[in-house]
Enzyme design. Sequence first.
Site, PDB file in Angstrom:
ATOM      1  N   ASP A  13      70.676  18.480  64.406  1.00  0.00           N
ATOM      2  CA  ASP A  13      70.529  18.687  62.843  1.00  0.00           C
ATOM      3  C   ASP A  13      71.392  20.234  63.359  1.00  0.00           C
ATOM      4  O   ASP A  13      71.223  20.823  64.066  1.00  0.00           O
ATOM      5  CB  ASP A  13      69.810  19.053  62.506  1.00  0.00           C
ATOM      6  CG  ASP A  13      70.027  18.660  60.761  1.00  0.00           C
ATOM      7  OD1 ASP A  13      70.116  17.541  59.871  1.00  0.00           O
ATOM      8  OD2 ASP A  13      70.911  19.656  59.971  1.00  0.00           O
TER       9      ASP A  13
ATOM     10  N   ASP B  27      76.359  20.141  65.298  1.00  0.00           N
ATOM     11  CA  ASP B  27      77.447  20.409  64.204  1.00  0.00           C
ATOM     12  C   ASP B  27      78.095  18.765  64.669  1.00  0.00           C
ATOM     13  O   ASP B  27      78.443  18.634  66.172  1.00  0.00           O
ATOM     14  CB  ASP B  27      78.217  21.580  64.360  1.00  0.00           C
ATOM     15  CG  ASP B  27      79.494  21.423  63.278  1.00  0.00           C
ATOM     16  OD1 ASP B  27      80.156  19.788  62.444  1.00  0.00           O
ATOM     17  OD2 ASP B  27      80.395  22.054  63.268  1.00  0.00           O
TER      18      ASP B  27
ATOM     19  N   TYR C 112      82.988  10.579  49.113  1.00  0.00           N
ATOM     20  CA  TYR C 112      81.055  10.123  49.876  1.00  0.00           C
ATOM     21  C   TYR C 112      81.676   8.855  49.893  1.00  0.00           C
ATOM     22  O   TYR C 112      81.426   8.094  50.649  1.00  0.00           O
ATOM     23  CB  TYR C 112      80.808  10.657  48.561  1.00  0.00           C
ATOM     24  CG  TYR C 112      79.184  10.334  49.195  1.00  0.00           C
ATOM     25  CD1 TYR C 112      78.710  11.031  50.503  1.00  0.00           C
ATOM     26  CD2 TYR C 112      78.764   9.169  48.899  1.00  0.00           C
ATOM     27  CE1 TYR C 112      77.767  10.534  50.697  1.00  0.00           C
ATOM     28  CE2 TYR C 112      77.237   9.291  49.207  1.00  0.00           C
ATOM     29  CZ  TYR C 112      76.432   9.324  49.899  1.00  0.00           C
ATOM     30  OH  TYR C 112      75.583   9.013  50.085  1.00  0.00           O
TER      31      TYR C 112
ATOM     32  N   LYS D 241      81.902   6.279  53.697  1.00  0.00           N
ATOM     33  CA  LYS D 241      80.656   5.286  53.592  1.00  0.00           C
ATOM     34  C   LYS D 241      80.881   4.490  53.806  1.00  0.00           C
ATOM     35  O   LYS D 241      80.523   3.493  55.052  1.00  0.00           O
ATOM     36  CB  LYS D 241      79.547   5.369  52.034  1.00  0.00           C
ATOM     37  CG  LYS D 241      79.309   7.410  52.160  1.00  0.00           C
ATOM     38  CD  LYS D 241      78.471   7.527  53.890  1.00  0.00           C
ATOM     39  CE  LYS D 241      77.350   7.995  54.069  1.00  0.00           C
ATOM     40  NZ  LYS D 241      76.772   8.482  54.808  1.00  0.00           N
TER      41      LYS D 241
END
Length: 250
Positions: free
Chosen positions: A40, A63, A155, A159
């Site tokens: 993370d 990252d 978003y 996705k």
Amino acid sequence: MNLCYDYAGQTVLVTGAAQGIGREICRRFCAAGARVIAADIDAATLAETVAACGGQCEARRLDVTDRAAVHALIAATGAVDVLVHSAGGVCGQAGRPLEIITEADWRRIFAVNTDGAFWCAQAVAPGMKAKGRGRIVLISSGAGLGVSLTGIQAYAAAKAAEIALARQLGHELGPFGITVNSVAPGFIRSNPSTERQWQAMGEAGQARLMDTIALRRPGEPADIAHAVLFFASAEAGWISGQVLSVDGGK
């Protein structure tokens, strides 16, 4: 407890592991005996994931938008048996009219969600091909199949792209014994961002949301982790290029 799965001897890389869904996925794989690499960008919060896993996972700052960093991590880790790309999210953004969305806003969400999924899959593929087996699971979203509750255009689009990427990579990597699938969560109360969304709805909004869910409750990280462990298992060996909605029923 994981009564059905045994991942002893397998290396599992989980991105977005510092909280919520990613953390629970790490915890479940650790409980099933895997060597878990918890990655993370938030190195400080990763310590909480390590604690939640009883100190059994290995924390790595990563990252996922940095292709070179992703490839360097895999080179240092060695061949990965299971990749779970859980990194992503809305990057602190809120729903706004499309006319005022900047290029930076748009690209940032794509970078962590879609680009990150591609860089990670690209990095682990050679090791999986050499072994003749592997599992890749991308955490997408119900927003990629329908309409985003957040109202964030990038978003929903990112996705949807992750779902299409799983389908495409499943076709490409299948001849090497590698499956690629996607889990599309519904509304999961899993981290500070989703808690803020939940509270912002107010009681009336929360009730309206629950009315759209057959099981009449928001999801929990464990609901997603169960689906991931299935896709990563031998039992799912003839399933690839698929998206599984884990949303309580719509």
